[in-house]
Scaffold this active site. Structure first.
Site, PDB file in Angstrom:
ATOM      1  N   GLU B  46      -1.797 -19.056  19.789  1.00 17.05           N
ATOM      2  CA  GLU B  46      -1.108 -17.997  20.394  1.00 17.05           C
ATOM      3  C   GLU B  46      -1.918 -17.737  21.814  1.00 17.05           C
ATOM      4  O   GLU B  46      -0.772 -16.760  22.683  1.00 17.05           O
ATOM      5  CB  GLU B  46      -0.638 -16.727  19.772  1.00 17.05           C
ATOM      6  CG  GLU B  46      -2.020 -15.807  19.000  1.00 17.05           C
ATOM      7  CD  GLU B  46      -2.281 -16.522  17.714  1.00 17.05           C
ATOM      8  OE1 GLU B  46      -2.118 -17.658  17.353  1.00 17.05           O
ATOM      9  OE2 GLU B  46      -2.914 -15.515  17.026  1.00 17.05           O
ATOM     10  N   ASN B  47      -3.041 -17.957  22.055  1.00 22.69           N
ATOM     11  CA  ASN B  47      -3.666 -17.805  23.335  1.00 22.69           C
ATOM     12  C   ASN B  47      -3.222 -18.473  24.375  1.00 22.69           C
ATOM     13  O   ASN B  47      -3.614 -18.268  25.446  1.00 22.69           O
ATOM     14  CB  ASN B  47      -5.018 -17.550  23.056  1.00 22.69           C
ATOM     15  CG  ASN B  47      -5.692 -18.912  22.389  1.00 22.69           C
ATOM     16  OD1 ASN B  47      -5.300 -19.544  21.752  1.00 22.69           O
ATOM     17  ND2 ASN B  47      -6.735 -19.507  23.166  1.00 22.69           N
TER      18      ASN B  47
END
Lengths: 233, 217
Positions: B46-47
């Protein structure tokens, strides 16, 4: 070409004052505005609110401002790597607003894009939704979240030009593009400031219109939080 | 009883061809090591990366390329980088096929708690609240009991919630459970573990229907 270039970090942070709200790009220590943070420590601005996904580590990133007790309030999604942060939070010295990561990103993007608020399913039924308006769409519940308001956004990009056009590298991109233009003044530090015209217009991640000030930083430390490698056999 | 790698190995069997998968921090990260090599899977972090690869060789690590656990990683051919808002568009918009994450507690109504112990530990929810609120296919990887032996598979969560009514499947060191109709349903036993042992370690309502097979790992 509208020139956004300033000579150094000092000029870039002109107008920064006590009590302001700052956005800072980065995920962990990846893609953080190292030079702006160092200057904020030097300027010793106090009682500031920081919007940043994480709060740095004890001796780097936003941890430096925390150690110096410059931060009144943090708005983050994950703060697990900082003992001083946890100490200040549990003792009540530091106000903390934990926000789901996707909501944090969207609150930046909404400010950038001119949306006052948006509905998200994240946090419905949890303490994050307390006191917030909720609404059902197609049988599912959503929480109304509002756009951030900030005085300065401090951004780290890989390459940029004097027009303010930006290119990011790898996962150092993270929240940086979403925060550009989401505050009154967007200050960008780049590893390489290239001549205008050198960046391919097809490959620009953030157009210069979202940027007010840009400068080149030198000697980035780029500290690695979790160095995970495999040995060549 | 399974160890963390055993849990990861069992969960890897749930990963199907052409799946986009988000792996949480901890046991879920290990799942990538056990996915069948004859299927195509892309891991999302998700980064801001899709197409995550293994850890880099010593000396080839890049501070600008990390996963959500802040570990240095590599990328696979066909990978892409993107900003956080777009990353959560993938998650919130249900473009990710499978989400695997850890938990401190799970309740029989599908509630999950994994981000806060009031007065003691507050690390934050990271992307977990966004993930559980949107994903339709969530597998929880966790230990069945805490260090003192108390069940983490509960009638009702005692800790602050991460999401409500969202968990459908749990793989623990003792069992594979399905969460359905406000009950836990025992699907599989860990090698060498009896139904009775699982019942004793489960505080929530556990439905045992017929012969329960042992996990095939």
């Amino acid at each position: 070409m509208i020139n956004k270039k300033v000579n150094n970090v000092r000029d870039a942070l002109k107008g920064v004052k006590d009590g302001m709200t700052f956005m800072l790009g980065g995920f962990g220590l990846c893609g953080i505005p190292e030079k702006a943070i160092a200057e904020l420590v030097k300027l010793d601005v106090r009682n500031v609110t920081c919007i940043s996904n994480n709060a740095g580590v004890d001796d780097f990133g936003l941890g430096l401002l925390l150690k110096n007790k410059q931060i009144k309030k943090m708005i983050s999604s994950y703060v697990g790597e900082n003992e001083e942060f946890e100490r200040q939070m549990l003792s009540g010295e530091l106000e903390v607003e934990l926000t789901p990561q996707g909501t944090l990103a969207e609150k930046c993007r909404a400010a950038q894009a001119g949306f006052p608020a948006f509905y998200t399913p994240a946090g419905y039924g949890t303490e994050v939704a307390k006191g917030k308006e909720t609404r059902e769409f197609d049988g599912k519940m959503y929480v109304l979240e509002t756009a951030f308001k900030a005085d300065f956004a401090f951004i780290k990009a890989w390459k940029g030009d004097a027009a303010g056009n930006l290119v990011f590298k790898g996962t150092a991109r993270n929240f940086n593009p979403n925060m550009c233009g989401a505050a009154t003044i967007t200050v960008v530090e780049v590893e390489e400031l290239v001549p205008v015209g050198e960046l391919d217009p097809n490959n620009i991640h953030i157009p210069g219109i979202f940027v007010q000030r840009i400068f080149e930083g030198k000697n980035y430390e780029k500290r690695i939080e979790q160095r995970t490698v495999i040995q060549k056999s | 009883m399974l160890d963390k790698n055993g849990i990861a190995k069992r969960i890897a069997q749930e990963v199907q061809n052409d799946f986009y998968v988000n792996l949480g921090i901890g046991i879920p990260t290990l799942v990538a090591n056990y996915v069948r090599e004859d299927i195509e899977v892309e891991f999302q972090s998700e980064n801001g990366v899709l197409g995550m690869g293994p850890f880099p060789f010593d000396g080839e690590e890049d501070a600008d390329i990390i996963n959500a656990g802040k570990q240095t990683i590599t990328t696979m051919p066909g990978a892409s980088f993107f900003d956080s808002a777009l990353s959560f568009s993938m998650i919130r918009g249900k473009h990710v096929d499978l989400t695997i994450l850890g938990a401190m507690e799970v309740a029989q109504n599908g509630d999950i708690a994994n981000w806060k112990i009031p007065g003691k530990m507050v690390k934050g929810m990271g992307g977990a609240m966004d993930l559980v609120a949107s994903a339709e296919n969530i597998i929880v990887a966790m230990m069945h009991t805490n260090k003192r032996g108390a069940s983490k598979i509960l009638k009702k969560c005692s800790l602050p919630l991460t999401g409500v009514g969202c968990v459908t499947k749990i793989v623990t060191n003792l069992a594979v459970l399905e969460v359905k109709d406000n009950q836990f349903h025992l699907l599989e036993r860990a090698p060498g573990i009896s139904v009775k042992e699982i019942q004793e370690a489960t505080e929530g309502t556990l439905i045992v229907n017929g012969e329960i097979p042992e996990m095939n790992i």
